[in-house]
Scaffold this motif. Structure first.
Motif, PDB file in Angstrom:
ATOM      1  N   MET A 166      -1.135   3.200  -0.546  1.00 48.20           N
ATOM      2  CA  MET A 166      -0.316   3.242  -1.754  1.00 48.20           C
ATOM      3  C   MET A 166      -1.013   2.482  -2.886  1.00 48.20           C
ATOM      4  SD  MET A 166       2.458   4.852  -0.705  1.00 48.20           S
ATOM      5  CE  MET A 166       3.818   4.494  -1.787  1.00 48.20           C
ATOM      6  N   ALA A 167      -1.548   1.302  -2.542  1.00 42.92           N
ATOM      7  CA  ALA A 167      -2.147   0.453  -3.578  1.00 42.92           C
ATOM      8  C   ALA A 167      -3.413   1.092  -4.149  1.00 42.92           C
ATOM      9  CB  ALA A 167      -2.447  -0.926  -3.011  1.00 42.92           C
ATOM     10  N   ASN A 168      -4.076   1.921  -3.327  1.00 41.38           N
ATOM     11  CA  ASN A 168      -5.280   2.597  -3.814  1.00 41.38           C
ATOM     12  C   ASN A 168      -4.998   4.040  -4.202  1.00 41.38           C
ATOM     13  OD1 ASN A 168      -7.093   0.396  -3.354  1.00 41.38           O
ATOM     14  ND2 ASN A 168      -6.835   0.778  -1.165  1.00 41.38           N
ATOM     15  N   GLY A 169      -3.737   4.381  -4.314  1.00 43.53           N
ATOM     16  CA  GLY A 169      -3.377   5.769  -4.592  1.00 43.53           C
ATOM     17  C   GLY A 169      -3.169   6.048  -6.066  1.00 43.53           C
ATOM     18  N   THR A 170      -2.275   6.966  -6.369  1.00 47.55           N
ATOM     19  CA  THR A 170      -1.985   7.339  -7.753  1.00 47.55           C
ATOM     20  C   THR A 170      -1.250   6.182  -8.442  1.00 47.55           C
ATOM     21  OG1 THR A 170       0.183   8.221  -7.200  1.00 47.55           O
ATOM     22  CG2 THR A 170      -1.685   9.751  -7.027  1.00 47.55           C
ATOM     23  N   PRO A 171      -1.182   6.200  -9.778  1.00 49.95           N
ATOM     24  CA  PRO A 171      -0.434   5.142 -10.465  1.00 49.95           C
ATOM     25  C   PRO A 171       1.015   5.045  -9.966  1.00 49.95           C
ATOM     26  CG  PRO A 171      -1.738   6.395 -12.049  1.00 49.95           C
ATOM     27  CD  PRO A 171      -1.899   7.090 -10.726  1.00 49.95           C
ATOM     28  N   ALA A 172       1.625   6.167  -9.672  1.00 52.55           N
ATOM     29  CA  ALA A 172       3.015   6.142  -9.185  1.00 52.55           C
ATOM     30  C   ALA A 172       3.090   5.451  -7.821  1.00 52.55           C
ATOM     31  CB  ALA A 172       3.569   7.560  -9.079  1.00 52.55           C
ATOM     32  N   GLN A 173       2.117   5.727  -6.960  1.00 51.81           N
ATOM     33  CA  GLN A 173       2.123   5.086  -5.635  1.00 51.81           C
ATOM     34  C   GLN A 173       1.910   3.581  -5.759  1.00 51.81           C
ATOM     35  OE1 GLN A 173      -0.891   7.796  -3.901  1.00 51.81           O
ATOM     36  NE2 GLN A 173       0.498   7.984  -2.143  1.00 51.81           N
ATOM     37  N   LYS A 174       1.013   3.212  -6.649  1.00 50.47           N
ATOM     38  CA  LYS A 174       0.739   1.785  -6.835  1.00 50.47           C
ATOM     39  C   LYS A 174       1.991   1.080  -7.374  1.00 50.47           C
ATOM     40  CE  LYS A 174      -2.605  -1.506  -8.290  1.00 50.47           C
ATOM     41  NZ  LYS A 174      -3.896  -1.875  -8.771  1.00 50.47           N
ATOM     42  N   ALA A 175       2.685   1.754  -8.279  1.00 52.22           N
ATOM     43  CA  ALA A 175       3.918   1.171  -8.827  1.00 52.22           C
ATOM     44  C   ALA A 175       4.972   1.023  -7.726  1.00 52.22           C
ATOM     45  CB  ALA A 175       4.448   2.046  -9.958  1.00 52.22           C
ATOM     46  N   THR A 184      12.004   3.195  -1.188  1.00 49.61           N
ATOM     47  CA  THR A 184      10.894   4.147  -1.377  1.00 49.61           C
ATOM     48  C   THR A 184      10.023   4.126  -0.126  1.00 49.61           C
ATOM     49  OG1 THR A 184       9.208   2.623  -2.224  1.00 49.61           O
ATOM     50  CG2 THR A 184      10.783   3.501  -3.831  1.00 49.61           C
ATOM     51  N   TRP A 185       9.079   5.060  -0.069  1.00 46.10           N
ATOM     52  CA  TRP A 185       8.179   5.103   1.086  1.00 46.10           C
ATOM     53  C   TRP A 185       7.359   3.803   1.188  1.00 46.10           C
ATOM     54  CZ3 TRP A 185       7.585   6.860   5.654  1.00 46.10           C
ATOM     55  CH2 TRP A 185       6.347   6.733   6.306  1.00 46.10           C
ATOM     56  N   ALA A 186       7.081   3.184   0.032  1.00 47.02           N
ATOM     57  CA  ALA A 186       6.301   1.942   0.067  1.00 47.02           C
ATOM     58  C   ALA A 186       7.041   0.861   0.852  1.00 47.02           C
ATOM     59  CB  ALA A 186       6.012   1.453  -1.347  1.00 47.02           C
ATOM     60  N   ILE A 214      -0.268   1.454   5.328  1.00 50.92           N
ATOM     61  CA  ILE A 214       0.509   2.215   4.328  1.00 50.92           C
ATOM     62  C   ILE A 214       0.324   1.578   2.948  1.00 50.92           C
ATOM     63  CG2 ILE A 214       2.855   2.791   3.537  1.00 50.92           C
ATOM     64  CD1 ILE A 214       3.679   3.110   6.459  1.00 50.92           C
ATOM     65  N   MET A 215       0.398   0.244   2.902  1.00 54.86           N
ATOM     66  CA  MET A 215       0.243  -0.445   1.618  1.00 54.86           C
ATOM     67  C   MET A 215      -1.132  -0.177   1.003  1.00 54.86           C
ATOM     68  SD  MET A 215       3.139  -1.743   1.017  1.00 54.86           S
ATOM     69  CE  MET A 215       3.130  -2.932  -0.311  1.00 54.86           C
ATOM     70  N   ALA A 261      -0.967  13.522  -3.772  1.00 58.25           N
ATOM     71  CA  ALA A 261      -1.139  12.107  -3.412  1.00 58.25           C
ATOM     72  C   ALA A 261      -1.575  11.996  -1.952  1.00 58.25           C
ATOM     73  CB  ALA A 261       0.164  11.355  -3.635  1.00 58.25           C
ATOM     74  N   ASN A 262      -2.260  10.898  -1.673  1.00 57.79           N
ATOM     75  CA  ASN A 262      -2.702  10.615  -0.309  1.00 57.79           C
ATOM     76  C   ASN A 262      -1.771   9.591   0.304  1.00 57.79           C
ATOM     77  OD1 ASN A 262      -4.781  11.227   1.503  1.00 57.79           O
ATOM     78  ND2 ASN A 262      -6.238  11.031  -0.218  1.00 57.79           N
ATOM     79  N   TRP A 263      -1.300   9.838   1.494  1.00 57.89           N
ATOM     80  CA  TRP A 263      -0.300   8.922   2.073  1.00 57.89           C
ATOM     81  C   TRP A 263      -0.837   8.188   3.270  1.00 57.89           C
ATOM     82  CZ3 TRP A 263       3.792   8.405  -1.052  1.00 57.89           C
ATOM     83  CH2 TRP A 263       4.029   9.438  -1.976  1.00 57.89           C
TER      84      TRP A 263
END
Lengths: 330, 254
Positions: free
Chosen positions: A188-197, A133-135, A184-185, B252-254
């Protein structure tokens, strides 16, 4: 690090009595903190060990382009795409400096490449894990580059001059890489629930492979002592791993992510974290070629090399024609 | 949007979509090129092209005035709204085809940017000035590689000739003019594309002759990319990759 299991001489450290006069003088220079330069006399085993170590490091940079290159065309913004391109370009550049450093020891880049492609030389086990994934672009920068820096900062003081100078350059760029990974982290960690997951999933998958980057425990490594005496290796594998964990745990906490280790605990007395060891049987599998992506990575490198043969031949033939024409004109 | 701004907007999309799509294509090489120096050079070229995209599409969004950013334009338009030429959409093929495509584009871009540096629209002139420094290096490198491979071994010569044969029908589109171009010429913002052809033919002719390659006789030219009327099938596949995250996780913010 990027050279995890460099087999040095396989023998224990020579005592001064066992050394020849030349070897004693050589060791004395290293002990005095002098740099060894390519034209200086050096023991054969010092040369061989360094070729393996620098070569493995160079190969890791080259193969390391693949898991990150995997996301360039899918980067989510133009800025992220540009940063990732710059980073992967840096990795290739590191490969180039390192091959040059290895060449000063009397081995050619083509020779080393051939040994990589045939599987006789290794590259870091971490690049045999997939980026899903992008994460993972964040986690690779944060953890993998973080672990690399942990190992490479001390190597700036390594005894072999060209390697030491290459490390100084490499480290400057690696710390930028680590920061962009952490950035990037953070997003992601402060983003949407999907990004955090996604961020947590990346940490779950890459945590133990990152710990493996420091190589097996020193207790099980017969090779470390001679390399340390030669200042080819500066710190022990376990010492570096501990330092990495101590540094990384608070960073994960800051992100609000959980390190996937139920045994993780801060020892108040020592100030160090206790943590679980990675699965060393998995590590050995990866080294033996059975990691999730070993086959893809080596196939990709072989394909690039084989498909590019006509290009290299063509450019060499053209250069030879130009050189011949120049001589004819003189 | 006033008509003249619409024309400028379309012109900027043409500039930015070319660099975006070509940057994407070149970046596909990352880690797979014939030699480490080429991995570095290709990544560097892609990086420059993406950087230029940020400027062109950023300005396009500003001119449009609807609050769309460069990212919005890159990641949230569909095929029919793209204005890239067909040449840059084509798959990479082998390394020779990639470098031939690069040269055919670099030669055009270097001449175009040279003209744009004296654009009456200062924001266009500023971008052109910055990009032209990078592109001067791109064209030097791609021309050098085309010469080296064209005049290398028998195999490399044959591959480069085949690449030229394949790509030449996509060159003409760069020099086609329409109402948007007429508006740009009228306002002194950009040259008439057709007016670049002579200089282009001279540059390309010189390099390809040094490369011992023969330009195909057939003057036929494919078209439809820069007007958006008919893109290649390839563009849709490029977008499925490039836009995937933005489409799958809207907002989403990237």
């Amino acid at each position: 690090m990027y050279a995890q299991v460099v087999e040095s001489t396989g023998k224990s450290v020579k005592s001064p009595e066992e050394m020849s006069e030349k070897e004693r003088a050589f060791q004395a220079r290293i002990d005095a903190g002098e740099k060894i330069e390519p034209k200086d006399w050096m023991p054969d085993d010092y040369r061989k060990t360094l070729i393996r170590q620098i070569g493995q490091h160079a190969h890791s940079e080259v193969v390391g382009q693949l898991p990150e290159g995997n996301w360039i065309t899918r980067a989510p913004t133009l800025e992220r795409k540009a940063i990732l391109l710059a980073k992967v370009q840096d990795e290739a550049g590191h490969g180039l400096y390192l091959y040059c450093a290895a060449e000063t020891l009397g081995v050619s880049r083509d020779d080393l490449t051939e040994q990589l492609l045939s599987g006789r030389m290794k590259y870091s086990s971490i690049f045999n894990y997939p980026t899903l994934t992008w994460a993972d672009m964040g986690a690779v920068g944060w953890l993998v580059d973080g672990a690399a820096i942990m190992n490479q900062v001390p190597l700036q003081r390594t005894s072999f001059g060209p390697y030491s100078r290459a490390m100084i350059r490499v480290c400057k760029e690696e710390s930028f890489h680590q920061r962009q990974g952490y950035d990037i982290m953070m997003k992601m960690a402060n983003g949407t629930p999907a990004q955090k997951a996604m961020a947590q999933d990346a940490l779950n998958r890459l945590w133990y492979p990152s710990l493996m980057m420091f190589g097996p425990s020193d207790k099980n490594s017969v090779h470390s002592a001679q390399s340390m005496a030669w200042k080819i290796k500066i710190d022990s594998n376990d010492g570096l791993r501990q330092r990495f964990v101590d540094q990384t745990v608070p960073q994960a906490e800051y992100l609000g992510l959980t390190i996937p280790d139920d045994n993780l605990r801060l020892d108040e007395e020592t100030g160090h974290y206790e943590f679980s060891q990675p699965d060393w049987s998995e590590f050995n599998d990866v080294l033996r070629g059975n990691g999730p992506c070993n086959t893809e990575r080596l196939n990709a490198r072989n394909k690039a090399w084989n498909d590019g043969a006509w290009v290299r031949d063509g450019l060499m033939a053209h250069a030879a024609k130009k050189a011949a024409a120049k001589i004819a004109a003189e | 949007m006033p008509k003249q701004d619409e024309a400028l907007f379309q012109f900027l999309l043409r500039m930015g979509d070319n660099t975006l799509v070509l940057g994407h294509r070149v970046s596909e090489w990352c880690g797979h090129s014939p030699v480490l120096e080429e991995d570095i050079a290709l990544a560097n070229t892609a990086l420059d092209l993406i950087g230029q995209t940020q400027f062109w599409l950023g300005l396009a969004g500003e001119v449009e005035g609807k609050g769309r950013s460069a990212d919005d334009l890159a990641f949230l338009r569909d095929v029919w709204d793209f204005r890239s030429i067909l040449l840059v959409e084509l798959p990479n093929g082998d390394f020779g085809q990639t470098l031939m495509r690069q040269f055919l584009f670099d030669a055009w871009q270097s001449i175009m940017l040279g003209r744009l540096m004296s654009s009456s629209e200062k924001r266009v002139a500023d971008i052109a000035e910055k990009a032209s420094k990078e592109v001067a290096y791109h064209v030097e490198r791609s021309a050098g590689t085309v010469v080296g491979l064209g005049d290398g071994t028998e195999e490399s010569h044959e591959r480069m000739q085949a690449a030229l044969q394949h790509l030449w029908p996509y060159v003409g589109e760069m020099f086609m003019s329409d109402d948007i171009d007429a508006e740009m010429v009228k306002r002194g913002i950009a040259p008439d594309p057709a007016s670049l052809r002579e200089e282009y033919d001279a540059l390309v002719g010189r390099v390809l002759s040094e490369a011992t390659l023969t330009i195909p006789d057939d003057p036929f030219a494919h078209k439809g990319g820069r007007t958006g009327k008919q893109h290649s099938e390839h563009l849709g596949h490029i977008l499925t990759q490039m836009q995937w995250l933005q489409r799958a996780y809207p907002g989403a913010n990237w």
